[in-house]
Design an enzyme around this catalytic site. Sequence first.
Site, PDB file in Angstrom:
ATOM      1  N   ARG A  15     -10.189  -0.031  15.055  1.00 12.45           N
ATOM      2  CA  ARG A  15     -10.043   0.555  13.987  1.00 12.45           C
ATOM      3  C   ARG A  15     -10.883  -0.227  12.908  1.00 12.45           C
ATOM      4  O   ARG A  15     -12.211   0.057  12.999  1.00 12.45           O
ATOM      5  CB  ARG A  15      -8.684   0.684  13.181  1.00 12.45           C
ATOM      6  CG  ARG A  15      -7.472   1.369  14.100  1.00 12.45           C
ATOM      7  CD  ARG A  15      -6.441   1.517  13.109  1.00 12.45           C
ATOM      8  NE  ARG A  15      -6.073   0.455  12.290  1.00 12.45           N
ATOM      9  CZ  ARG A  15      -4.769   0.214  11.589  1.00 12.45           C
ATOM     10  NH1 ARG A  15      -3.936   1.416  11.635  1.00 12.45           N
ATOM     11  NH2 ARG A  15      -4.481  -0.634  10.870  1.00 12.45           N
TER      12      ARG A  15
ATOM     13  N   MET B 184      11.127  24.442   3.788  1.00 11.74           N
ATOM     14  CA  MET B 184      10.597  23.538   2.537  1.00 11.74           C
ATOM     15  C   MET B 184      11.393  23.010   1.517  1.00 11.74           C
ATOM     16  O   MET B 184      11.287  21.781   1.291  1.00 11.74           O
ATOM     17  CB  MET B 184       9.310  24.392   1.851  1.00 11.74           C
ATOM     18  CG  MET B 184       8.477  23.624   0.834  1.00 11.74           C
ATOM     19  SD  MET B 184       7.519  24.990  -0.159  1.00 11.74           S
ATOM     20  CE  MET B 184       6.304  25.543   1.001  1.00 11.74           C
TER      21      MET B 184
ATOM     22  N   LYS C 232       0.673  -1.082  -0.157  1.00 10.63           N
ATOM     23  CA  LYS C 232       0.161  -0.062  -0.036  1.00 10.63           C
ATOM     24  C   LYS C 232       0.820   1.284  -0.037  1.00 10.63           C
ATOM     25  O   LYS C 232       2.082   1.211   0.342  1.00 10.63           O
ATOM     26  CB  LYS C 232      -0.904  -0.082   1.371  1.00 10.63           C
ATOM     27  CG  LYS C 232       0.057  -0.205   2.648  1.00 10.63           C
ATOM     28  CD  LYS C 232      -0.895  -0.490   3.792  1.00 10.63           C
ATOM     29  CE  LYS C 232       0.056  -0.601   4.900  1.00 10.63           C
ATOM     30  NZ  LYS C 232      -0.845  -1.041   6.085  1.00 10.63           N
TER      31      LYS C 232
ATOM     32  N   TYR D 197      14.839  29.752   9.991  1.00 13.35           N
ATOM     33  CA  TYR D 197      13.582  30.259  10.299  1.00 13.35           C
ATOM     34  C   TYR D 197      13.495  30.205  11.868  1.00 13.35           C
ATOM     35  O   TYR D 197      13.565  29.188  12.354  1.00 13.35           O
ATOM     36  CB  TYR D 197      12.424  29.637   9.594  1.00 13.35           C
ATOM     37  CG  TYR D 197      12.023  29.999   8.322  1.00 13.35           C
ATOM     38  CD1 TYR D 197      11.800  31.263   7.755  1.00 13.35           C
ATOM     39  CD2 TYR D 197      12.114  29.023   7.294  1.00 13.35           C
ATOM     40  CE1 TYR D 197      11.593  31.597   6.356  1.00 13.35           C
ATOM     41  CE2 TYR D 197      11.669  29.179   6.010  1.00 13.35           C
ATOM     42  CZ  TYR D 197      11.640  30.284   5.599  1.00 13.35           C
ATOM     43  OH  TYR D 197      11.273  30.694   4.356  1.00 13.35           O
TER      44      TYR D 197
END
Length: 380
Positions: A145, A320, A47, A267
């Site tokens: 779940r 980023m 998956k 940052y």
Amino acid sequence: MSAAPENQFHSDLYGGRLTIDVDAISRNWRVLREKLGGKSECAAAIKADAYGTGQKEVGRALFAAGCRTFFVAVPTEAIALRQVLPEAVIYALNGLLPGTSGPYLEHNIRPVLGSLAELEDWIALCKSSGRSLDAAVHVDTGIHRLGLSPEEFSQTLGDAGMMGPFVPSLLMSHLACGSTPSHAMNRRQLDLFREVTAPHAHLRRSLANSAGVLMGEDYHFDLVRPGISLYGGQAIDDDPNPMTPVAKVEARIMIVRDVPEGDTIGYGAMHTAKRPLRNAVVAAGYADGMLRRAGSTDERPGGFAMISGHRAPILGRISMDMITLDVTDIPEHLLERGTYVEMLGPNVAAADLAAYAETIDYEYLTSLGRRFERVYGPLT
Ligand SMILES: *Cc1c(COP(=O)(O)O)cnc(C)c1O
């Protein structure tokens, strides 16, 4: 070494490179299969694009290695995989959302039925077609779940009139605490799974993910569903990891610069240079799957990269599109502009990095970005 078809540009134009060793994934699969002593089938969980490594490539390689049963999560993954593997058995773990039964039948996908409503819908389909249609039934043994409650499971499966022609192709459950074998939950789930499936022991049964495979024979039943171990990940915490790494992420050095003592980096000014530093800015950021939480602050260290055998700690926040590395103690000739630096791979285990990011290697693998050049071949 072969470049993946999705690369549209020359290597020089990418900020970094993701190399995936599909042969190593096949080797890991064989290692796991060996642990089963021929007594159960070794399937594969592929998956989430085979945990970020490429569903198509991995599906083909594992099928060639002898794997015949595959687990994906959602219908789109299942149908895409069917296109590549016309003969494999494919299960969709997320089961039977409205509108999916037609496509499942058309593409010969088996849903893992995860609730009484899903089971009832599937039985109705079997009854109207007058035969059993392949599907697994998931019983919840404690993870809360997906899965029928043990009571729903026993009642329905024990009621021949209700079941009609439907004969489940697999009965399964899923471990909540496999990464910690000493956790009492494992034994509890095992006992409950044995108990509720005992009246149906002629059907095939499956409980184990990777950790379950490594926990030993009691957990194996007829079929195992390893995922993370195939991709070299750490299925069991604090154990030496027996699997081979299969992926390497490298980012290129853009610039190397000096940071005076007392100045801050990145940052938020989170990291202060406690001595004059030299740092290298590399072209990989959180948009490339380098999880932002692995950055450093004055209070706590962050992750690291490796440059020709030297450890280069991450300095300050991960941005980023870039990361700043401490290269103060690394020889200048190893830091040329354009050099590829290992951000994750044989020398930077995803599980180690994950510890700094307060996550697990699963998240690193499945976050690997699409902005890098993708290469299939050995990691060296
Ligand atoms: C993802 C998944 C697996 C594989 O788990 P790993 O821990 O990656 O080995 C097996 N079974 C189910 C139901 C899953 O969702």
